[in-house]
Design an enzyme around this catalytic site. Sequence first.
Site, PDB file in Angstrom:
ATOM      1  N   LYS A   1       0.868  -1.182   0.000  1.00  0.00           N
ATOM      2  CA  LYS A   1       0.000   0.000   0.000  1.00  0.00           C
ATOM      3  C   LYS A   1       0.900   1.225   0.000  1.00  0.00           C
ATOM      4  O   LYS A   1       1.960   1.223   0.655  1.00  0.00           O
ATOM      5  CB  LYS A   1      -0.867  -0.074   1.265  1.00  0.00           C
ATOM      6  CG  LYS A   1      -1.942   0.967   1.430  1.00  0.00           C
ATOM      7  CD  LYS A   1      -2.753   0.663   2.699  1.00  0.00           C
ATOM      8  CE  LYS A   1      -3.878   1.644   2.949  1.00  0.00           C
ATOM      9  NZ  LYS A   1      -4.699   1.294   4.130  1.00  0.00           N
TER      10      LYS A   1
ATOM     11  N   SER B   1      -9.625   1.291   3.207  1.00  0.00           N
ATOM     12  CA  SER B   1      -8.803   2.138   2.363  1.00  0.00           C
ATOM     13  C   SER B   1      -7.739   1.397   1.545  1.00  0.00           C
ATOM     14  O   SER B   1      -7.189   1.957   0.610  1.00  0.00           O
ATOM     15  CB  SER B   1      -8.092   3.178   3.228  1.00  0.00           C
ATOM     16  OG  SER B   1      -7.212   2.546   4.146  1.00  0.00           O
TER      17      SER B   1
ATOM     18  N   SER C   1      -9.693  -1.377   7.121  1.00  0.00           N
ATOM     19  CA  SER C   1      -9.139  -1.131   5.788  1.00  0.00           C
ATOM     20  C   SER C   1      -8.475  -2.317   5.114  1.00  0.00           C
ATOM     21  O   SER C   1      -8.162  -2.239   3.930  1.00  0.00           O
ATOM     22  CB  SER C   1      -8.134   0.011   5.844  1.00  0.00           C
ATOM     23  OG  SER C   1      -8.826   1.217   5.790  1.00  0.00           O
TER      24      SER C   1
END
Length: 457
Positions: free
Chosen positions: A64, A139, A163
């Site tokens: 990420k 996310s 997330s």
Amino acid sequence: MVKISDFLNKSAKDNVLKALADAESKSEYHALLSLTRERALERAEAVDRGDISGRLAGVPFVVKDNFLAFGAPTTAASKILENFEAPLQATAVEKLEAEGAICIGKANLDAFAHGGSTENSAFGPTMNTYDKDRVAGGSSGGSAVVTALDIVPFALGSDTGGSIRQPASFNGVVGVKPTYGTVSRYGVVAMASSTDVIGMFTTDAEDAELVMDIMSGRDAKDMTTLPDFFSVKNEVPLNLKIGVISESMTDSVDLEVRSITKSYIERLKEAGHVVEEVSMPTAKYSLAMYYIIVPAEVSSNLARYDGVRFGVRSKKAKTLSELYGMSRDDGFMTENKRRIMIGSYVLSSGFFDAYYLQAQKARTILCNEFNELFTSYDILISPTAPTPAFKLGENTEDPIKMYMSDIMTVPASLAGLPAINVPAGITELGLPVGVQLIGNRRDDALLLSLAKSMEVK
Ligand code: GLN
């Protein structure tokens, strides 16, 4: 779906070239913000020469883009960090690299991990693996999608309130949020320090065990890390007592999500486990607690982005205070600003007692409720999200509606408990649905071994 073992004992260079080619041919999903091509190929050659070896030698992975990693900027999907070159690497990345894994790119996210759909990225949303008109979840949407698209066998994410679990559910992959403190947060852009954890997306539980085994453990650079407690459980867990959180199975939850959860529960019973309904009366207040405590920590963690030390600096500013204000105004997304405002408000001297302190007291009650349940149950279960992936744009105008998609995941985050998403079924529209297994503190290995024993191969 691909597994880590599919990449072992192969040419690392071929593995990396294939992953990079797949990333490019599937670029319409917008799952990746950057590729770390040059560095990945250099590392692959070093693996092929035998200079680097280990349990993940030559295995490509993605992080990420809120992890500091070499080979591409670390943007946190925000304008304010658009060109930020990491001066060091996250401990989690370092540990994977020490075992020969090769990072090939950086995945899209909601800017600073604020969101549940990856639509808050300053660089545009990621599309769902199963329907490009739908969200990836968030996310860590990009990390979920690169795993579900088989570009890489695993990807890293961060989970502050769901997330990892929610996008894993929306894209039909395994998503693991370990016990708070299991994996070092050093070198990951902080969101809310009291609930941030580092975890992973994989295509099955066995691969998650391997990645967890490598990444977990005490790190002198993160004083909240726990001494290494994780070790893979190879025996199939038998006769567990599992509690279904009844508040997560009410009419407000999508019908198909409930029926897929029920069929997973039936399979747990067939495997010999005892499953009973349990109640968590405080769970319904957990979103309210979360959206006070998390913005409070966010407002403090984001204070460092001032246009001076990091990232983009406003050129229009004439005074120092204009420089702060304008750089932050240009560099943050609406959702970042909303959280900074809420956080500053709940921490302000007039309102601290009424909001922040109350929320922390309520959090203690929630933790006690979990502790009490874990005296009688080994594992708790609920759907991971109240709906399957929603349409792009469906919830963007209404932040409260967006926050509702975290309703199942935030309780375990507030309590620091391990929780994982396991794929459980597909809706009539062809969308994946996952269930969430929550364990007691440090029962991560039990969760993964149960998930492994329930996988249909
Ligand atoms: N969707 C949640 C939020 O917006 C969770 C985010 C996260 O876990 N990083 O806060």
